[in-house]
Structure formats: C-alpha cells, structure tokens
Design a protein around this motif. Structure first.
Motif: not given
Length: 279
Positions: A162-187
């Motif tokens: 699960s992920m927060p609605a908005v990326a925190a400052s030290h969570a990812t390389d995209f701080p402040g990003l408003v996340h979609a409902d789902f992110v599907i990742g397969d590298r």
C-alpha cells in the motif's frame, strides 16, 4: 516472524510490509505511532480471502522499519553502523538512491525524514535481523513460487503493498507526488509478461480506479528476484492507495471503502486464477 499458507493453484501472494510485531530489540528513538506510518497497514486484511481461493500467502509479522524484506542484502547503509559491514554492499546508483533516502535494508529515517535511531547499530544486530526475518521470509516466498510453478508449469506472483495518498519527503524520488489508486509494477516488463500487467491495469480501470503502470513504483527486490517471465514465472508489484480503505492519521479502516476494495481485489484474484494459455 513470518506466516505462510501453502496454495493449490499457480498464484502466490505476499505482503512484506504489513507487519505490526515490534521486536524487543528494536530500540528506536521514534514513537510507535510514528514508526507505524511506515507499515503497509491492513494489507493482510485486504487479501485475507486469498488462501481460501487456493492462492499461496506469505506475510511478514516484523515491521518494515525494523527490516525491509523488499530490499536486497547489499542495500546496507554503512553510516548507520558502528563498524565496517563485512558483506557485499550495493554500488548501483539506482539501488543506492533508496539507501540515500534512509530506506535501505534497515531504515535510517522515516518517510518524513525523522531519525529512527539515536545510536549506531552493531554489525551483529543487523546480521541477527537478517537471520531471523529476511532469510525466512525470502525462503517462504521462494518455496511458494517454486511449488506453484511445479504444480502448473506457470506461476503468477503478486507482491502486495500500500502507499500513502501523497508521497512524503523521504519516501521516494518523487516527494509530494499525488498517487493514483493503484500502481502496477513489473520492472518495465522484465519481471512479468507486460500483457499480464496490462490485463491487471485494464481490470482495475474497468472497476473505476485510476491506475499507473511502473510509475513511481516499478517493483523492487521480491519481484526482481522471482520474476522470470521467459520461464513462466511472472512477478508483479501491486500498490494500493491507502485513502481507498483507511484513515491515514488514525490508521482505522473506513467503510464502505474497505469492503468495496476487498471485493474488487477478490474479483481480480479470481480473474488471475482463470485458465490461461501456456506461455
């Protein structure tokens, strides 16, 4: 510190970050409420139906901030230790970006950039966490995938997050990003057949959710380690926006969001369990 339920199908699910059992040796300077914001809270409840459908299920009971089972053993932050680390350390800049954020194998900072420790950890302390947590977790997931593949000649592994609605400052390389409902990742299609990933995206979009593919989360160690689509071993990371099912401040489940989401996840799993053509 690991719970695993064997499956009877070719589908394997795991949740490496929903653990809430804080070991006695986790001597942090953060309050428990602060540490709990690192958890993929309630993910194990969202997928509680999985074993009854024949899917294998593995979950970590230990918390992510204590040891992150979705990191490679080389992702160790040497600045957190009181002595040199005697094992291999990652040198890939892409891997080290998370370590620099304080999100290596053992976290140094919270998602908000708060120090987790007011002391240095010993090498033995970290090695003990690996032995008690990382090693059995990866062994359980690997065994479940091997068994599923042996039974059916094909396996599908969903790495559940699960992920927060908005990326925190030290969570990812995209701080402040408003996340979609789902992110599907397969590298970027290296951990699973992109057609399968697109099938998941289309299913979720059809249920009314916003879906992002491989951004900002492509999948990390567990899908990298187990995804070999050329061998019929497909591994996909599924990130769910927490605002869909919980209050991010109190961590309480919210209705009707939780029930609706769980029903849609169950339908998604049933779709994956439907007969598929051979790879």
């Amino acid at each position: 510190m690991v719970v695993s339920h064997p499956g009877t199908t070719g589908l394997v699910l795991d949740s490496p970050h929903s653990g809430t059992v804080y070991p006695d040796d986790f001597r942090s300077c953060c309050e428990r409420a602060t540490l709990r914001r690192a958890e993929d809270t309630h993910v194990e409840k969202l997928y509680a139906f999985a074993p009854a459908l024949g899917a294998a299920w593995t979950e970590a009971l230990f918390p992510r901030s204590y040891l992150d089972a979705n990191r490679d053993l080389t992702e160790v932050d040497s600045t957190l230790l009181d002595a040199p680390w005697p094992h291999p350390v990652a040198t890939d800049p892409a891997v080290l970006s998370k370590v620099r954020l304080g999100k290596g194998l053992v976290w140094k900072y919270t998602d908000e950039g708060l120090p987790i420790y007011d002391r240095l950890l010993s090498v033995a302390e970290v090695e003990s966490r690996i032995e008690r947590c990382w090693t059995p977790y990866h062994a359980a997931v690997g065994a479940a995938i091997d068994a599923a593949h042996a039974r059916h000649g094909r396996s599908v592994h969903l790495n559940c997050h699960s992920m927060p609605a908005v990326a925190a400052s030290h969570a990812t390389d995209f701080p402040g990003l408003v996340h979609a409902d789902f992110v599907i990742g397969d590298r970027d299609g290296t951990a699973a057949d992109p057609a399968l990933s697109h099938q998941l995206c289309a299913f979720l979009s059809g249920r009314g959710y916003s879906v992002s593919y491989n951004h900002p989360y492509k999948g990390v160690e567990l899908v990298r380690r187990h995804g070999r689509p050329a061998e019929g071993r497909h591994s996909i990371q599924v990130e769910i926006n927490r605002r869909l099912y919980m209050d991010e401040t109190s961590l309480a489940l919210v209705q009707p969001g939780f029930d609706r989401l769980q029903a849609d996840l169950k339908a998604m799993v049933r779709m994956l369990l439907a007969p598929a053509p051979a790879d």
